[in-house]
Scaffold this active site. Structure first.
Site, short mmCIF file in Angstrom:
data_model
loop_
_atom_site.label_atom_id
_atom_site.label_comp_id
_atom_site.label_asym_id
_atom_site.label_seq_id
_atom_site.Cartn_x
_atom_site.Cartn_y
_atom_site.Cartn_z
N GLY A 87 0.76 -0.65 -0.14
CA GLY A 87 0.17 -0.01 -0.18
C GLY A 87 0.41 1.26 -0.01
CE1 TYR A 88 6.12 0.29 0.39
CE2 TYR A 88 6.57 0.98 -1.32
CZ TYR A 88 7.18 0.99 0.01
OH TYR A 88 8.30 0.53 0.82
CD GLU A 133 7.94 -2.49 -6.37
OE1 GLU A 133 6.97 -2.03 -6.85
OE2 GLU A 133 8.01 -1.60 -4.92
C1 LIG Z 1 -0.05 -3.37 -12.56
C2 LIG Z 1 0.90 -2.47 -11.47
C3 LIG Z 1 0.48 -2.96 -10.46
C4 LIG Z 1 0.91 -2.22 -9.29
N1 LIG Z 1 1.10 -2.31 -8.36
C5 LIG Z 1 1.20 -1.54 -7.16
C6 LIG Z 1 1.04 -1.79 -6.35
O1 LIG Z 1 1.25 -3.47 -5.27
N2 LIG Z 1 1.16 -1.04 -4.94
C7 LIG Z 1 1.55 0.19 -4.65
O2 LIG Z 1 1.27 1.39 -4.21
N3 LIG Z 1 1.65 0.53 -6.60
C8 LIG Z 1 1.39 -0.17 -7.77
N4 LIG Z 1 1.61 0.01 -8.76
C9 LIG Z 1 1.75 1.46 -8.66
C10 LIG Z 1 3.00 1.96 -9.21
O3 LIG Z 1 4.31 1.60 -8.15
C11 LIG Z 1 2.19 4.05 -9.75
O4 LIG Z 1 2.61 3.43 -10.99
C12 LIG Z 1 3.61 4.30 -10.65
O5 LIG Z 1 4.97 4.61 -9.00
C13 LIG Z 1 3.82 5.84 -11.24
O6 LIG Z 1 3.59 6.89 -10.70
P1 LIG Z 1 1.48 7.33 -10.84
O7 LIG Z 1 0.55 5.95 -12.05
O8 LIG Z 1 1.10 7.58 -10.06
O9 LIG Z 1 2.18 7.85 -12.26
P2 LIG Z 1 2.33 9.53 -11.96
O10 LIG Z 1 3.30 9.43 -10.68
O11 LIG Z 1 1.64 10.47 -12.14
O12 LIG Z 1 3.75 9.40 -13.81
C14 LIG Z 1 2.85 9.38 -14.66
C15 LIG Z 1 4.14 9.79 -15.24
O13 LIG Z 1 5.05 11.04 -15.63
C16 LIG Z 1 6.11 10.81 -15.41
N5 LIG Z 1 7.06 11.30 -14.20
C17 LIG Z 1 6.01 11.39 -13.00
N6 LIG Z 1 6.81 12.18 -12.36
C18 LIG Z 1 8.00 12.46 -13.38
C19 LIG Z 1 10.17 13.04 -12.35
N7 LIG Z 1 9.57 13.74 -11.98
N8 LIG Z 1 11.13 13.14 -13.95
C20 LIG Z 1 9.51 12.43 -15.67
N9 LIG Z 1 9.04 12.00 -15.68
C21 LIG Z 1 8.17 11.87 -14.15
C22 LIG Z 1 5.57 9.36 -15.54
O14 LIG Z 1 6.93 8.41 -15.64
C23 LIG Z 1 4.44 9.27 -15.82
O15 LIG Z 1 4.89 8.80 -17.50
C24 LIG Z 1 1.30 -0.82 -9.41
C25 LIG Z 1 1.31 -0.06 -11.16
C26 LIG Z 1 1.59 -1.08 -11.84
C27 LIG Z 1 0.88 -0.63 -13.69
#
Ligand SMILES: Cc1cc2nc3c(=O)[nH]c(=O)nc-3n(C[C@H](O)[C@H](O)[C@H](O)COP(=O)(O)OP(=O)(O)OC[C@H]3O[C@@H](n4cnc5c(N)ncnc54)[C@H](O)[C@@H]3O)c2cc1C
Length: 383
Positions: free
Chosen positions: A129-130, A246
């Site tokens: 739950g992150y 991870e």
């Molecule tokens: C299949 C799957 C399983 C997952 N499972 C888990 C889980 O079990 N538990 C959990 O906690 N999370 C989980 N996640 C979440 C995952 O960790 C996040 O989706 C990921 O960290 C990206 O965050 P976001 O989706 O909020 O996108 P955002 O952070 O909103 O990013 C959107 C876009 O902007 C880009 N971006 C953001 N910040 C920057 C920056 N500083 N510089 C350049 N580009 C940037 C990103 O690369 C991306 O392309 C999962 C995701 C997926 C797809």
């Protein structure tokens, strides 16, 4: 990394055990539950995973005192053989590979006694739950709150993209426990039971049409005050340690399965005639070379603690697998663009691999790490 004669004997032992065990009630589980197919036959894979545990094939990488003690070489061998046997995807990965090592490093002896044995025996499943709607790449923006009420933490907030929350018994939750704190200060790493009235799990439908991840709502959910890993308010350090796992060695098993995916695609290319198309042959040969490079880099760097190498490896394997999904669509041609009643394995692979450059830290975030730490470039300005 070099494999010794004893390692090769270990390989033979793993291979023999898997071949003998994936028979009878487990025979039809071969290949079940891979990337994008986590929904498949969960209960049967759970039974299989407990069978693995009973035979001592779980938590191999934990220190010997916690029931592990296998060298990195033997962990690699186990995962390679596991993939070779087409054994079903394990359901215990989050607990065994992410939480277990984190608890071993930061947990109290009581937490070790309470939580590690059920992870190893696969009698308790975990989720992570992150992420939150406003805290993905920017994880320090976590807004879920927890306050102490007598002997309990009381948790309120929302998590998102929580893989396998719908089957998990427990969740490790990053929550803000110091009111008024910002960014990485004042966060705590809490262990929270999922089966309670204050938690609602709502599935999210993915590209593949199935729901491997979920939204998780905490509305006065409770956990014992003692279920905080590390000091209250110091959860960022613990959370980062889990993230490093991870992005690093936890991906071993996944990568071992890539060889199988490539072999299946080569077989499909022979059957469709794509194997005689000069351009596709070229792409297939490039895929093979690319996988050799990923494996060589992984073997060379696994076990190290350089976060830059973990980022390079994450980009290499996720891009490679994504490209394999695209190549599969080219090999199978126009029919692959139309789903019949259900997606076939290649369509599922193509669609699911879009996620691999996002989870575990997106490509852009990995490249930011490389730019800052390896190239010495200044940190990016927050937009
Ligand atoms: C299949 C799957 C399983 C997952 N499972 C888990 C889980 O079990 N538990 C959990 O906690 N999370 C989980 N996640 C979440 C995952 O960790 C996040 O989706 C990921 O960290 C990206 O965050 P976001 O989706 O909020 O996108 P955002 O952070 O909103 O990013 C959107 C876009 O902007 C880009 N971006 C953001 N910040 C920057 C920056 N500083 N510089 C350049 N580009 C940037 C990103 O690369 C991306 O392309 C999962 C995701 C997926 C797809």
């Amino acid at each position: 990394m070099r494999f010794t004669l004893q390692d090769e004997e270990f390989r033979a032992e793993v291979r023999t055990w898997l071949d003998a065990s994936l028979t009878g009630e487990f025979a039809s589980l071969r290949g079940a539950g891979g990337p994008g197919r986590e929904h498949e036959r969960h209960e049967e894979r759970l039974a299989w995973n407990r069978h693995l545990a009973a035979a001592g094939w779980t938590a191999l990488g934990w220190p010997a005192e916690f029931g592990g003690g296998a060298s990195l070489a033997r962990q690699v061998i186990f995962h390679e053989e596991y993939a070779r046997a087409d054994a079903p995807a394990r359901v215990c990965v989050v607990g065994e590979e992410l939480l277990g090592p984190t608890l071993i490093a930061f947990g109290s002896p009581e937490q070790h006694r309470r939580f590690l044995p059920p992870i190893k025996a696969v009698t308790e499943l975990w989720c992570q739950g992150y992420s939150e709607p406003g805290a993905g790449s920017d994880l320090a923006n976590v807004a879920t709150k927890a306050t102490l009420d007598g002997d309990d933490w009381v948790i309120t907030g929302q998590k998102i993209w929580t893989s396998l929350a719908h089957v998990a018994d427990w969740c490790f939750v990053l929550a803000r426990t110091e009111p008024g704190s910002t960014r990485s200060k004042g966060l705590s790493y809490l262990l929270v039971p999922m089966h309670q009235p204050g938690i609602t799990v709502r599935p999210i439908r993915q590209l593949t049409g199935t729901s491997e991840f979920n939204e998780v709502f905490f509305d006065g959910a409770r956990t014992a005050a003692a279920h905080v890993v590390g000091q209250p308010g110091d959860g960022w350090k613990v959370a980062k340690a889990t993230l490093a796992l991870e992005r690093g060695a936890a991906m071993l098993g996944l990568q071992a399965g890539f060889r199988r995916d490539l072999d299946h695609l080569l077989e499909a290319a022979r059957q469709t005639g794509a194997a005689t198309d000069p351009l596709l042959r070229d792409q297939l040969a490039r895929a093979w070379i690319g996988l050799e490079a990923v494996r060589a880099y992984a073997l060379d760097t696994l076990g190290g603690d350089d976060p830059t190498q973990a980022s390079v490896l994450k980009i290499l394997w996720s891009r490679w697998h994504q490209r394999l999904g695209e190549l599969a669509m080219e090999v199978l041609g126009a029919p692959s663009m139309v789903a019949q009643n259900d997606l076939d394995d290649w369509q599922r692979l193509f669609l699911f691999t879009r996620a691999e450059t996002i989870y575990g830290g997106s490509d852009e975030i990995q490249r930011n790490i490389i730019a800052t730490r390896a190239l010495g470039l200044p940190r990016p300005q927050n937009p």
